[in-house]
Structure formats: structure tokens, C-alpha cells
Design an enzyme around this catalytic site. Structure first.
Site, PDB file in Angstrom:
ATOM      1  N   LYS A 144       4.734  -8.877  -2.538  1.00 34.04           N
ATOM      2  CA  LYS A 144       4.198  -9.016  -1.171  1.00 34.04           C
ATOM      3  C   LYS A 144       4.405  -7.985  -0.663  1.00 34.04           C
ATOM      4  O   LYS A 144       5.506  -7.309  -0.259  1.00 34.04           O
ATOM      5  CB  LYS A 144       4.881 -10.297  -0.429  1.00 34.04           C
ATOM      6  CG  LYS A 144       4.480 -10.459   0.864  1.00 34.04           C
ATOM      7  CD  LYS A 144       5.107 -11.637   1.460  1.00 34.04           C
ATOM      8  CE  LYS A 144       4.777 -11.985   3.066  1.00 34.04           C
ATOM      9  NZ  LYS A 144       5.681 -12.949   3.398  1.00 34.04           N
ATOM     10  N   ASP A 149       4.002  -5.845   2.740  1.00 38.75           N
ATOM     11  CA  ASP A 149       3.835  -5.975   4.052  1.00 38.75           C
ATOM     12  C   ASP A 149       3.618  -4.825   4.778  1.00 38.75           C
ATOM     13  O   ASP A 149       3.866  -3.669   4.513  1.00 38.75           O
ATOM     14  CB  ASP A 149       5.156  -6.846   4.542  1.00 38.75           C
ATOM     15  CG  ASP A 149       4.913  -7.766   5.567  1.00 38.75           C
ATOM     16  OD1 ASP A 149       3.893  -7.668   6.295  1.00 38.75           O
ATOM     17  OD2 ASP A 149       5.693  -8.760   5.796  1.00 38.75           O
ATOM     18  N   MET A 150       3.059  -5.009   6.127  1.00 34.21           N
ATOM     19  CA  MET A 150       2.991  -3.869   6.944  1.00 34.21           C
ATOM     20  C   MET A 150       3.155  -4.430   8.328  1.00 34.21           C
ATOM     21  O   MET A 150       2.237  -5.016   9.028  1.00 34.21           O
ATOM     22  CB  MET A 150       1.541  -3.299   6.899  1.00 34.21           C
ATOM     23  CG  MET A 150       1.582  -1.852   7.909  1.00 34.21           C
ATOM     24  SD  MET A 150      -0.086  -1.390   7.714  1.00 34.21           S
ATOM     25  CE  MET A 150      -0.030   0.223   8.703  1.00 34.21           C
ATOM     26  N   ASP A 202       1.256 -15.322  10.086  1.00 34.23           N
ATOM     27  CA  ASP A 202       2.790 -15.792  10.214  1.00 34.23           C
ATOM     28  C   ASP A 202       2.778 -17.252  10.806  1.00 34.23           C
ATOM     29  O   ASP A 202       3.983 -17.941  11.112  1.00 34.23           O
ATOM     30  CB  ASP A 202       3.496 -14.806  11.077  1.00 34.23           C
ATOM     31  CG  ASP A 202       4.063 -13.844  10.347  1.00 34.23           C
ATOM     32  OD1 ASP A 202       3.883 -13.687   8.900  1.00 34.23           O
ATOM     33  OD2 ASP A 202       4.392 -12.683  11.023  1.00 34.23           O
TER      34      ASP A 202
HETATM   35  C1  GLA Z   1       6.241 -10.562   8.155  1.00 30.02           C
HETATM   36  C2  GLA Z   1       5.492 -11.299   7.467  1.00 30.02           C
HETATM   37  C3  GLA Z   1       6.456 -12.437   7.067  1.00 30.02           C
HETATM   38  C4  GLA Z   1       7.856 -12.086   6.480  1.00 30.02           C
HETATM   39  C5  GLA Z   1       8.535 -11.090   7.383  1.00 30.02           C
HETATM   40  C6  GLA Z   1       9.589 -10.306   6.774  1.00 30.02           C
HETATM   41  O1  GLA Z   1       6.479 -10.895   9.408  1.00 30.02           O
HETATM   42  O2  GLA Z   1       4.407 -11.680   7.714  1.00 30.02           O
HETATM   43  O3  GLA Z   1       5.958 -13.378   6.006  1.00 30.02           O
HETATM   44  O4  GLA Z   1       7.492 -11.492   5.211  1.00 30.02           O
HETATM   45  O5  GLA Z   1       7.697 -10.129   7.669  1.00 30.02           O
HETATM   46  O6  GLA Z   1      10.396  -9.482   7.811  1.00 30.02           O
END
Ligand code: GLA
Length: 756
Positions: free
Chosen positions: A493, A495-496, A565
Site C-alpha cells: 500500500k 501512501d502519500m 479514509d
Molecule cells: C492514511 C491512510 C490510512 C492509513 C494511514 C496510516 O491516512 O489513508 O488508510 O494507512 O495513512 O498512517
């Protein structure tokens, strides 16, 4: 009989015709297909008219050279039956001395120069200070589904290659431009667009687009297109939650889900992008220019250098927004996603984030994995918290080594355990970021993007690494590659969790510093491409605090995206509906999580499952808190999902009732082979004992029979509808079905299997 230029090669002789350099090719009858079938080539040139036709199965796109030798957009819409209907391009006359002919003519790729006043596709400053660019046709080349048209400035050796690729089955055309500096001096590009899509001249158009925010992505928004411009864009470094690079246009509400003309387009770029939707006041040209955002953009082009723009896709549907979405979904599955050559369904995943947040360790992850495996989960993903000093969001980003307090023997024992339970293992990274409290930042404070001496604004206690720097790119590639090489990791996964600020790049000469916006994204793409090449089984989820990086550029490289989220099921109905206008359900990662959730809302577990089962199903709940009844229901739902996921993920979506419009949401999915259809129904909140309305199914065969299965007793039907031989498609589509949905957040699923 008309003729088409099926093959022309740069090696072929060139001939100058009345000032037009044409690449001369072999003329063969356009109607001669490979096996002699009467199927015209998708790209054809009609030399007597100087017109090109780009045909998909149901649409035509026509371009021509006008009397000024400019490339002019002539037509985009339903397929033209005959080439006899075509005319040569001719410019439109100007209006008084204020709106030139050049401005009111639909120039396919206008340079900013002469008397051109609309949004340009290209704006440059030449070495001698000249800022005037007038592009005329030079040559063409046709290669199967691809057309390349070469333009050149009337004086300088500045060339533009426009590449058109036709995707016949999906009714989509891709435009891309490459700007080439063949002058002897550097020039500066100030706006580089991929192209312009023109609607037929007219008034009263309506724009549909996707806007949003963190935890509220892909909200479908509609507004009339009036004279002036509407700018959809990102200036944040990535695609953004706030606006998504997709649009659809219809004539003032003349289209709905099933009917009417809809033109749509999307950019494949995960950095600063811009779509300018323009209705020119003088001539009602309705045009959408798209490409790199020219805000804070500057790209020096040395002699011999090229700059290519992002892909810009366009498509047309004569059957409303539903068909427009289905075409895009099919296109993404067939032509964009990494598994496009051999599509396969997404696994059911479990993600530990909402259960454990940063508090991950080997025993607790193993315990969750055991429970997930019993539910039928196929991929176990450990989220944030496993590396460096990552005990909260204040430290650790950048240090991609396993935290030995949490995993004393590395990740190996957990991964073997997960694999032993029959699941693949996935891991979270946020590769582009650094916490100031990290070893990486202590060693390389200059790696964070910054303007020297200026504040470095933190968001979520983190700074953005300057991925435009090649040393940073190499560090990130090797850090991830090492973890992937040492462990059996099938999925990451990526992420940013923040946008750019202070986008300085002090290490390169000032004229190159604004290139950070483009170079950053190119390097991120390169890292992903290299990781995938080295680890061919690796699958990737794109996440940016939810759906902040969803576009057709990243989707060439990732298998799915984290939609939002916000996992609250009722909110999700809206987010997922907006998402589905542009992106396929297969891409849409959707988790079942715990309640009460966002907005303090609690929906039943069944409702949460059915909402999430409309995409790539995941579970993100704290399984330690689930009751035996929850486990029983979840196991049944996961198993049901597996029996319909091929249909949901690879089939055709029909949005039957919108969550924006009433109290019922209903979506139907029909499998590619037509053998299965599934209907999801959700009641938001019943009032006054009103019954849920009749649902008319779509996409079935009238004379075929369908056997009906439900997961509950909520189908109100005529006697005999459960008969073994099934009920006709005609009945299901014309009489319809009604679901006995009651109270708040009731839901149901109906599965139809075609019997003959
Ligand atoms: C972001 C992602 C979440 C999770 C957090 C972890 O907010 O969207 O799904 O992975 O980071 O810090």
C-alpha cells in the site's frame, strides 16, 4: 470508393504539395480489412479532403487541414456512416476586428501566438525573446490504431508531434503531445497541454465533475457551462482529493443514466494537472483543454530535447452517463491497469489499520491474521507502524527498516505465519515522506523539498522528500527493494499523506527549479515501474490519505486504490457512486469497518458488507471485538462475495437509483458473459411507511431466463418467481423487482443466474 492511408513510414519518400509536406504512403482501399472483411481501418486519411477519420466501434473523431494549413477539429460524436458526408476543413470567419478567425476556429492544438485568444495548448518563450507561436501542419504517419501528426512553428524549428491512439472497443481516443526543440538554442515552455476536446458548437451544455476533500472524495457535481472558463486543477503536487482529472459534458440535462449524448475525458497524470472548460463568448466553442498545470510551471528545453505531455483520453456515449462509465471501466480494465493483459479478480483483503493503528507487533498481527483467515480473507495487509521509531505519526517516516522492538526477528515469522494460513502478505509504505524525527532526516535534511532559509511547513508532522532529485529516487527505490527482496511480500500500500509545500529544488539551476512538479511524478512512476519489473508478482494499492491519488496515470502502475479514509457505509454510497462515474469497481478498495463510525453513525454489519462488496472487498475492522454472530455473518458474506466478485469487478455496472436523489440506492452488475447479474439495494431511512420503489433491471436478455437467489427474504415477487426455470429478462427489466426494505439502513442482495 474512398481510400485510406493504411501504412506510411518515415522512410517513405516525401512530397511537397502546395506548401504541405505529406508523407506519402501506400494507398489501399480503406474497406479492405486483414482478411478481406469489410471493416475499415480505425485511422484513415482522405487525401482529397485532407481529412482524418478516427473511428471506434460506435464513434467518429474527425480532423482536417483548413485553408491556412492549420489542424482543425471537425467532429466528435456518434459514428459517421459514410465518408461521403465529410467535407474539407474551412476556418470560421472572424467577428469584427476583435475575435479573429484563428480564435473562433476550432484549432486542434493552438499555440499562443498571432491573434489567438482562447486557452492555448502550448505557450513558449524562444531564446531571442519571441513569445509568438503559430503551429502549422507538416506531416503525418499512420500506424494501425495510431496517428501521428507533426506540426511546426511558421518560423522556428519548434515541432510538436500529436499522437492519437484509437481504442475501438471502448470508444476511447488518447491524445498526447511531444514538444521538440530543433532550434539551436534553449527555449522555455510555459504551458504544455496534451490537447483540446471540442464539443459541437452550441449553448446550454452542462459540466459533470468530481470534487471533494479528505474523507469526502469523488462527490459528483454538476453545473451549467456558461461563457467563460471553469478551471479544474491540482496545484498540490499530486492528483488531489479536491478535484479529480475527469469530466463529462452533456447538453443541459438532456442526458441521464441511460439516454443522451455524453462526451467525457480524463487525464493520466498524478501531479499538477489542469482542465480548462471553456465556452467562448463570441462563438460558443465549448472546449476542454487538458495537460500539465501551467501554474508555477516552466520547462527549459535545450536544443534536441523533447517534452511529452500526459495522456489525455476522450470518449463519447450516445446512451447517457451509465454507458460512458461502462466504457471507461472497460477501458481501464483492458488497456490501463497493470493486469490488462491477463485480468484477474482482486483478492479479499484484511487491513489492520483501523484495528491497531500504530500499535502493531508480531503477536497481535498473528492473532488478527488467524481471525481474518477464518473469514476467507486472501491477503493480509499490515499498515503503518512496523518500521523505524514509528509509534505515532511524529516519527519514523523515511526509515524503512523493521522496528525490532515490535518484530524482534524481522517480518519473516509473521509473513510465514500469514502464508501458512493460506493468505498473501502486504505491507504499508509512505515512500515520499520523511518525519523530521527520523534518521533519514538527520542525515539528509536537504532531501526534503525546501527553499533555503525559509520555513518548512509540516503536515501530519512530516515533510515531502524531493523525489525530483535522482539521489532521493535511488534511496527510495533501494529502501523498498530491500524490504521486498528480503521478504515474501505480494502487495504494498503506497501512501502519500500530505501535499507539497515550499516546492524548492535549490540544487539545480534556477530556470530548472520549477520542473520539480513534473520530475517528481516521473520519478515516482519510475520507482514503481522498476519495483514491478524486479518483483513481477508485486501488486500495489495507491493511497493518499484515502483517494488523493486516483487517476489514469497511477492506474497504469497500481492494481487498486484506497477510495477514502471515510469507511462509514452510508457516506461511502455517495463516494463510491461518484468514483464509479470515472473509475471501475475493481479498482475501488472498500472495507468493512467498525461502528459507530464517521458522523457517529452506526449501520448494521450486513449493510456495511453489501456497500463494500460493490468494489474490491476488504475488511478493516477490529476482529478482536467481533461477536460469534458477526463472524458467522461475515464468513457468509465473504463467501457470497467470492461467488459474485467476477461480475462486480469485471462486469458492467448499471446505477439504477442514486444516493444523491432519493431514499434508495440500487446498483446492478452484469457479468461480461451475461450469465450472472447482481442487484444491490440500500434503503437510507424509511419515512411514513413508504415502500421502496420498483427497481427495473438493465442489461439483461429479454428472452433469457434467470434463476433468482437472495441472501434474505426481502424480495417481493409474483408467485412462482423462484421457479427453477427462472424468470425472463423482459419481466425483470420491464415489470421490475421490489425489495421489502424497512427502517434505517436496510439492505439486500439479489443474484440472478441465467439458465438459458
Ligand atoms: C492514511 C491512510 C490510512 C492509513 C494511514 C496510516 O491516512 O489513508 O488508510 O494507512 O495513512 O498512517
Amino acid at each position: 470508393m474512398s481510400h485510406g492511408l493504411l501504412a506510411s513510414r518515415s522512410a517513405l519518400p516525401r512530397k511537397v504539395l502546395a506548401g504541405v509536406v505529406l508523407t506519402v504512403g501506400i494507398f489501399v482501399p480503406a474497406w479492405a480489412g486483414a482478411a478481406g472483411a469489410a471493416s475499415p481501418a480505425p485511422v484513415r486519411y482522405l487525401p482529397h479532403l485532407k481529412v482524418w477519420i478516427l473511428d471506434t466501434e460506435r464513434t467518429s473523431y474527425v480532423l482536417g487541414l483548413n485553408e491556412r494549413n492549420e489542424l482543425q477539429s471537425l467532429y466528435w460524436g456518434e459514428k459517421l456512416a459514410s465518408e461521403r458526408d465529410l467535407f474539407a476543413a474551412h476556418s470560421r470567419p472572424g467577428i469584427a476586428s476583435f475575435d479573429s478567425s484563428e480564435t473562433v476556429t476550432n484549432n486542434e492544438y493552438p499555440g499562443w501566438g498571432g491573434r489567438y485568444y482562447n486557452e492555448p495548448a502550448l505557450k513558449v518563450t524562444l531564446a531571442d525573446g519571441v513569445r509568438d507561436l503559430v503551429l502549422k501542419y507538416v506531416s503525418q504517419e499512420i500506424r494501425g490504431d495510431t496517428l501521428v501528426i507533426r506540426l511546426k512553428d511558421i518560423q522556428y524549428d519548434l515541432f510538436v508531434n500529436l499522437t492519437y491512439t484509437v481504442f475501438p472497443r471502448e470508444d476511447i481516443i488518447r491524445k498526447q503531445a511531444e514538444i521538440q526543440n530543433h532550434t539551436s538554442q534553449a527555449l522555455n515552455v510555459e504551458s504544455a497541454q496534451s490537447g483540446v476536446w471540442y464539443m459541437p458548437v452550441g449553448e446550454g451544455y452542462r459540466l459533470t465533475y468530481l470534487t471533494g476533500r479528505w474523507a469526502g472524495e469523488t462527490q459528483l457535481t454538476r453545473e451549467p457551462i456558461n461563457p467563460g472558463k471553469v478551471v479544474l486543477e491540482s496545484r498540490r503536487g499530486n492528483t488531489s482529493h479536491q478535484l479529480n482529472p475527469w469530466f463529462a459534458i452533456d447538453v443541459g440535462g438532456a442526458a441521464d443514466e441511460e439516454h443522451g449524448r455524453v462526451w467525457f475525458g480524463a487525464l493520466g497524470w498524478s501531479g499538477n494537472w489542469k482542465l480548462v472548460v471553456e465556452d467562448t463568448p463570441a462563438a460558443h466553442q465549448v472546449r476542454v483543454t487538458g495537460g500539465y498545470n501551467d501554474f508555477d510551471f516552466s520547462w527549459p528545453l535545450k536544443p534536441g530535447e523533447n517534452l511529452s505531455t500526459p495522456p489525455y483520453y476522450g470518449g463519447f456515449s450516445s446512451q447517457g452517463f451509465g454507458e460512458a462509465s461502462r466504457l471507461l471501466h472497460r477501458f481501464e480494465r483492458d488497456e490501463v491497469l497493470p493486469d490488462r493483459a491477463h485480468p484477474h479478480v482482486r483478492p479479499v483483503l484484511y487491513n489492520s489499520w483501523e484495528a491497531t493503528e500504530f500499535d502493531v507487533n508480531e503477536p497481535s498481527q498473528k492473532s488478527l491474521a488467524e481471525k481474518a483467515a477464518k473469514l476467507g480473507v486472501e491477503l493480509f495487509v499490515m499498515d503503518d507502524g512496523w518500521f523505524g521509531q514509528r509509534n505515532n505519526d511524529r516519527a519514523g517516516l523515511g526509515d524503512w527498516t523493521v522496528n525490532r522492538q515490535k518484530f524482534p526477528n524481522g517480518l519473516g515469522p509473521l509473513i510465514s505465519y500469514v502464508n501458512g494460513l493460506g493468505m498473501d502478505f502486504g505491507l504499508w509504505f509512505e515512500p515520499e515522506m520523511v518525519n523530521p524525527d527520523s534518521d533519514l532526516y538527520r542525515q539528509h535534511p536537504d532531501w526534503a523539498m525546501n527553499f533555503p532559509g525559509r520555513p518548512r511547513s509540516e503536515a501530519r508532522n512530516q515533510l515531502v522528500l524531493n523525489m525530483a532529485r535522482d539521489d532521493v529516487k535511488e534511496y527510495v527505490f533501494h529502501a523498498l527493494d530491500q524490504v521486498l527482496s528480503e521478504n515474501n511480500i505480494e502487495y504494498i500500500k503506497w501512501d502519500m499523506n500530505r501535499h507539497f509545500s515550499e516546492p524548492g529544488w535549490p540544487e539545480v539551476p534556477v530556470p530548472e527549479q520549477k520542473g520539480i512538479w513534473v520530475k517528481y511524478v516521473r520519478n515516482v512512476y519510475e520507482i514503481i515501474d522498476r519495483l514491478r519489473a524486479k518483483h513481477p508478482n508485486l501488486e500495489i494499492e495507491s493511497c493518499s490519505g484515502g483517494g488523493g491519488r486516483v487517476d489514469l496515470g497511477i492506474l497504469e502502475r497500481v492494481n487498486e486504490v484506497w477510495t477514502s479514509d471515510n469507511t462509514e457505509a452510508f457516506d461511502r454510497l455517495r463516494i463510491q457512486e461518484g468514483f464509479s462515474f470515472a473509475y471501475a469497481p475493481k479498482i475501488m478498495s472498500a472495507w468493512v469497518t467498525d461502528v459507530p463510525n464517521m458522523n457517529g453513525r452506526s449501520t448494521p454489519l450486513k449493510f456495511r458488507f453489501l456497500v463494500a462488496m460493490q468494489g474490491a472487498l476488504g475488511i478493516g475492522a477490529n476482529l478482536n471485538k467481533w461477536s460469534p454472530e458477526d463472524f458467522a455473518l461475515a464468513t457468509q458474506m465473504v463467501s457470497t462475495y467470492k461467488s459474485i466478485r467476477e461480475t462486480v469487478q469485471q462486469g458492467d455496472l448499471y446505477r439504477l437509483f442514486s444516493p444523491r436523489e432519493g431514499n434508495l440506492t440500487a446498483n446492478e452488475y452484469v457479468s461480461a458473459d451475461g450469465k450472472q447479474a447482481v442487484l444491490f439495494g440500500f434503503l437510507h431511512s424509511q419515512q411514513f411507511l413508504w415502500p421502496a420503489p420498483m427497481i427495473y433491471l438493465r442489461g439483461l436478455e429479454e428472452n433469457a431466463l434467470y434463476r433468482i437467489k437472495t441472501i434474505d427474504n426481502k424480495l417481493i415477487v409474483a408467485p412462482g418467481i423462484y421457479a427453477a426455470e427462472g424468470v425472463s429478462g423482459a419481466y425483470l427489466m420491464h415489470h421490475g423487482l421490489r425489495l421489502d426494505l424497512r427502517g434505517d439502513y436496510d439492505s439486500s442482495l439479489v443474484i440472478l443466474e441465467r439458465t438459458k
